[in-house]
Write a protein that holds these residues in place. Structure first.
Motif, short mmCIF file in Angstrom:
data_model
loop_
_atom_site.label_atom_id
_atom_site.label_comp_id
_atom_site.label_asym_id
_atom_site.label_seq_id
_atom_site.Cartn_x
_atom_site.Cartn_y
_atom_site.Cartn_z
N ASN A 201 3.65 -7.10 0.40
CA ASN A 201 4.93 -7.43 -0.11
C ASN A 201 4.73 -7.03 -1.64
O ASN A 201 3.76 -6.64 -2.19
CB ASN A 201 5.45 -8.68 0.25
N VAL A 202 5.87 -7.14 -2.43
CA VAL A 202 5.83 -7.19 -3.88
C VAL A 202 4.55 -8.11 -4.55
O VAL A 202 4.17 -7.53 -5.66
CB VAL A 202 7.10 -7.50 -4.41
N ARG A 203 4.41 -8.98 -4.01
CA ARG A 203 3.37 -10.14 -4.72
C ARG A 203 1.77 -9.71 -4.09
O ARG A 203 0.80 -10.10 -4.88
CB ARG A 203 3.75 -11.20 -4.40
N SER A 204 1.59 -9.41 -3.00
CA SER A 204 0.28 -9.37 -2.33
C SER A 204 0.04 -8.15 -1.79
O SER A 204 0.81 -7.41 -1.03
CB SER A 204 0.14 -10.50 -1.50
N HIS A 205 -1.10 -7.64 -1.87
CA HIS A 205 -1.50 -6.38 -0.90
C HIS A 205 -2.96 -6.54 -0.35
O HIS A 205 -3.43 -7.60 -0.51
CB HIS A 205 -1.51 -5.19 -2.04
N VAL A 206 -3.17 -5.74 0.57
CA VAL A 206 -4.50 -5.83 1.39
C VAL A 206 -5.81 -5.36 0.54
O VAL A 206 -6.88 -5.63 0.70
CB VAL A 206 -4.67 -5.09 2.72
#
Ligand code: DAH
Length: 339
Positions: A201-206
């Motif tokens: 999402n806007v705040r976290s990524h893999v």
């Protein structure tokens, strides 16, 4: 010259004057001098004429033929010269025109930022080391003092490849790999990609980047950690930046701290990015837990050390007011070429 021949000569003259290119001129040549051309036909008539007329007529027709061939020949030379000239001016290069710039690629903003940080820390005496993205449980957790089934592992959602292999969740495993390879003094930074099984999402990524720091030697203190981070962050973010340490927990450091810097956008006065606190959480740090030394064969009575881990994306987002972490990996040229 009989009127008929005069008329032919006049028409021929006019046609030659009017014709504008070599193709049209060749058409005229065929019309008058070709196998069935007007003048050719006249030449054929000579033989059928009564002898008393034949001589004069023959001479006049031959003169006409000669005249036609000369006129067509000189017009041909004129047109050829004109065409050559046109070709030259068409192909001419205007050296006063501004050049066309080729589109040159550039380094990704994350790479640019890593390069900047590495440059500063190299200047402070740190060497650079790299480790694999695909790690073992041993390096990512066990040798960093995460016991099996310890809840600290839940701090990091993990992509497991099989029972013992995973995509590294932080750059800290490179600390172990480096210490295995060399004896103190160890002064290294370890940049690289990390992975966590998060919903995007806007705040976290893999996927994201960290840069790890490690200094182990005789007599290394928490004061060294503070001084080094202070010098590094002030060089990187500006001399007016302040830092503060908050107590925290990591299995591989004791004591552990979270390090905040004064907000780089509002300089500490409070804004939306720092949620009006004036501070930004920037990195995790601490004194290397002596338990790690038993994994790499260092004497814990002799050596002490500090370590830190710094996330890159978050800082770049704050620095440039980027509100969506996904843009770093979407490779939209319109985003990338701004940096
Ligand atoms: N590896 C930690 C993380 O990803 C960050 C970190 C904290 C690294 C403290 C360190 C450290 O080297 O000393 O959350």
């Amino acid at each position: 010259m009989p009127d008929k021949l005069k008329q032919i000569q006049g028409e021929l003259q006019a046609a030659i004057q009017k014709c504008a290119d070599l193709r049209a001129l060749d058409g005229i040549r065929v019309k008058y001098l070709g196998r069935k051309g007007i003048i050719t036909e006249l030449l054929k008539q000579i033989g059928t004429m009564p002898p008393n007329e034949r001589r004069d007529f023959g001479r006049q027709v031959n003169e006409l033929k000669q005249h036609a061939a000369d006129a067509i020949g000189s017009r041909k030379a004129e047109l050829e010269a004109a065409e050559a000239e046109a070709k030259v001016s068409q192909e001419a290069v205007d050296v006063t025109l501004p050049g066309r710039r080729p589109i040159i690629g550039r380094k990704h903003i994350i790479t640019q930022t890593l390069d900047e940080i590495i440059g500063i820390l190299k200047g402070m005496g740190f060497a650079v080391a790299y480790g694999p993205d695909l790690e073992t449980d041993y390096y990512n957790y066990e040798a960093l003092n995460f016991p099996p089934d310890h809840p600290a592992r839940d701090m990091q959602d993990t992509f497991w490849i099989d029972e013992t292999h995973l995509l590294r969740t932080h750059t800290s495993p490179v600390q172990i790999r480096v210490m295995e390879q060399m004896q103190p003094p160890v002064r290294v930074i370890m940049p690289g990609r990390c992975f966590r099984n998060e919903s995007i999402n806007v705040r976290s990524h893999v996927m994201f980047h960290q840069i790890e720091g490690l200094y182990v030697d005789e007599g290394v203190t928490f004061g060294d950690l503070k001084g080094t981070l202070y010098a590094f962050l002030q060089t990187w973010l500006g001399t007016d930046v302040e830092i503060r340490f908050r107590p925290s927990y990591f299995p591989f450091t004791e004591p552990s701290a979270e390090v905040d810097v004064t907000c780089i956008l509002c300089k500490g006065s409070g804004c939306r990015v720092c949620k009006h606190t004036g501070w930004l959480e920037l990195l995790g740090a601490g004194m290397v837990d002596p338990a790690l030394y038993s994994y790499v064969g260092y004497d814990p009575e002799r050596y002490t050390g500090y370590a830190w881990g710094l996330g890159i994306e978050r800082l770049v987002m704050m620095k440039y007011g980027i509100e969506d972490i996904r843009v770093f990996f979407q490779n939209d040229i319109r985003f990338l070429e701004q940096f």
